[in-house]
Design an enzyme around this catalytic site. Structure first.
Site, PDB file in Angstrom:
ATOM      1  N   GLU A   8      12.120   2.671  14.617  1.00  0.00           N
ATOM      2  CA  GLU A   8      11.226   3.718  14.100  1.00  0.00           C
ATOM      3  C   GLU A   8       9.965   3.745  14.940  1.00  0.00           C
ATOM      4  OE1 GLU A   8       9.746   2.845  10.138  1.00  0.00           O
ATOM      5  OE2 GLU A   8       9.683   0.705  10.570  1.00  0.00           O
ATOM      6  N   TYR A  66       0.836  -1.204   0.000  1.00  0.00           N
ATOM      7  CA  TYR A  66       0.000   0.000   0.000  1.00  0.00           C
ATOM      8  C   TYR A  66       0.865   1.245   0.000  1.00  0.00           C
ATOM      9  CZ  TYR A  66       0.900   1.027   4.964  1.00  0.00           C
ATOM     10  OH  TYR A  66       1.499   1.346   6.153  1.00  0.00           O
ATOM     11  N   LYS A  96       6.549  -1.911   2.297  1.00  0.00           N
ATOM     12  CA  LYS A  96       5.300  -1.327   2.810  1.00  0.00           C
ATOM     13  C   LYS A  96       4.161  -2.308   2.548  1.00  0.00           C
ATOM     14  CE  LYS A  96       3.156   3.245   3.217  1.00  0.00           C
ATOM     15  NZ  LYS A  96       3.299   3.467   4.659  1.00  0.00           N
ATOM     16  N   LEU A 127      10.989   1.225   7.617  1.00  0.00           N
ATOM     17  CA  LEU A 127      10.450   1.687   6.343  1.00  0.00           C
ATOM     18  C   LEU A 127      11.154   2.999   6.001  1.00  0.00           C
ATOM     19  CD1 LEU A 127       8.155   1.194   4.209  1.00  0.00           C
ATOM     20  CD2 LEU A 127       6.951   3.026   5.401  1.00  0.00           C
TER      21      LEU A 127
HETATM   22  N1  PLP Z   1       7.466   3.940   9.306  1.00  0.00           N
HETATM   23  C1  PLP Z   1       6.311   3.262   9.347  1.00  0.00           C
HETATM   24  C2  PLP Z   1       6.258   1.959  10.056  1.00  0.00           C
HETATM   25  C3  PLP Z   1       5.148   3.776   8.725  1.00  0.00           C
HETATM   26  O1  PLP Z   1       3.994   3.090   8.753  1.00  0.00           O
HETATM   27  C4  PLP Z   1       5.252   5.034   8.073  1.00  0.00           C
HETATM   28  C5  PLP Z   1       4.077   5.621   7.401  1.00  0.00           C
HETATM   29  O2  PLP Z   1       3.051   5.025   7.266  1.00  0.00           O
HETATM   30  C6  PLP Z   1       6.471   5.706   8.083  1.00  0.00           C
HETATM   31  C7  PLP Z   1       7.571   5.125   8.692  1.00  0.00           C
HETATM   32  C8  PLP Z   1       6.611   7.041   7.422  1.00  0.00           C
HETATM   33  O3  PLP Z   1       6.536   6.917   6.037  1.00  0.00           O
HETATM   34  P1  PLP Z   1       6.109   8.128   5.135  1.00  0.00           P
HETATM   35  O4  PLP Z   1       6.991   9.286   5.469  1.00  0.00           O
HETATM   36  O5  PLP Z   1       6.304   7.627   3.756  1.00  0.00           O
HETATM   37  O6  PLP Z   1       4.675   8.428   5.451  1.00  0.00           O
END
Ligand code: PLP
Length: 286
Positions: free
Chosen positions: A178, A32, A146, A202
């Site tokens: 994170e 996603y 993701k 991620l």
């Molecule tokens: N880490 C995780 C586990 C996430 O679910 C997300 C966003 O959904 C992020 C980091 C941040 O990602 P982004 O900056 O692309 O929204």
């Protein structure tokens, strides 16, 4: 009533039904993206599409059509729903077939769905800072993809909520990874420090964008692992995501961090971020 995208068709939300044997439903076998819409236009679209392609490759999942066409469809979806500000969410599963763990032998159709959620322009921003909980990272070892499989994130997010915190910062054996929905940065002695983009986190699109902002502002960056002890002794701590942009962390469980107020580097990055968003908004108007 809202319109959603179902594969290559635009239909009413009430008509959006997924087969009970869809592998996304059975196994979380899918990917996603969620991105932000400002003034009717998708922010950092190319980076999101690149990450989607990577996630698909890593899971050996065939995208139903090219990301250029997907971007056109998402654009139409935003217009159909007359949305100025909010989120676009889309996911692709491996499709529906009798439940077996291994991939289907015959190619089956993947299932793509996309929907929008209208919000205020500045929804989810917390420039004044938030409290988080420090929790064990119990997730699998491919957090760089993701995927729809978010149970480890869901459980930690719920636990944080029950502890009166806005999110959790996760750690593996004392090494900070994170958040459950965001990336984590800390500042020590003027250096911006964040976990490297490996399989433990991620690689957030906002993380990438903030690292670019830091370079533009001349803030030194060190992408390295750091411990929970370092986190608790940091000069500044903040979270980044599509939803929260740059959000200062002022408390971790019952301990105040970063002097209890947003620090100067956090504020500079937040200001630069907001300026870029404003420019993006005006560019759309032009
Ligand atoms: N880490 C995780 C586990 C996430 O679910 C997300 C966003 O959904 C992020 C980091 C941040 O990602 P982004 O900056 O692309 O929204």
């Amino acid at each position: 009533m809202s319109t959603i995208l179902y594969n290559d068709r635009f239909i009413d939300r009430s008509q959006g039904k997924v087969d009970m044997e869809d592998r996304g439903y059975q196994f979380g076998d899918g990917i996603y993206e969620a991105l932000r819409v400002y003034n009717g236009k998708m922010f950092l679209l190319d980076l999101h599409m690149k990450r989607l392609e990577r996630s698909a490759r890593e899971l050996r999942l065939a995208l139903p059509y090219a990301t250029d066409h997907l971007a056109e469809n998402l654009d139409k979806l935003i217009k159909e729903n007359a949305m100025d500000y909010g989120y676009v969410y889309f996911q692709i599963t491996r499709g529906a077939i009798a439940r077996k763990h291994r991939f289907p032998e015959q190619p089956i159709n993947t299932v793509l769905t996309a929907s929008v959620e209208a919000t205020d322009k500045d929804e989810d921003l917390h420039a004044d800072g938030i409290k988080v909980s420090l929790l064990d990272d119990i997730r699998w070892l491919r957090c760089d993809i993701k995927t729809l499989n978010l149970l480890g994130n869901v459980l930690a997010n719920q636990e944080a909520f029950e502890r009166g915190a806005a999110d959790a910062i996760l750690h593996r054996d004392g090494v900070v990874t994170e958040g459950t929905t965001c990336n984590v940065f800390m500042v020590k002695d003027g250096v911006l420090i964040t976990h490297p983009a490996d399989h433990f986190i991620l690689n957030g699109i906002t993380r990438i964008f903030v690292l670019q902002l830091a370079e533009r502002l001349g803030i030194p960056v060190d992408e390295r692992t750091y411990t929970t002890a370092e986190l608790l002794a940091a000069d500044e701590v903040f979270l980044t995501s599509t939803g929260v942009r740059v959000t200062p962390v002022l408390q971790i469980d019952d301990r105040q961090v970063a002097g209890g107020k947003p620090g100067p580097i956090t504020n500079r990055l937040l200001e630069a971020f907001n300026q870029d968003v404003e420019q993006f908004v005006t560019a759309v108007n032009a």
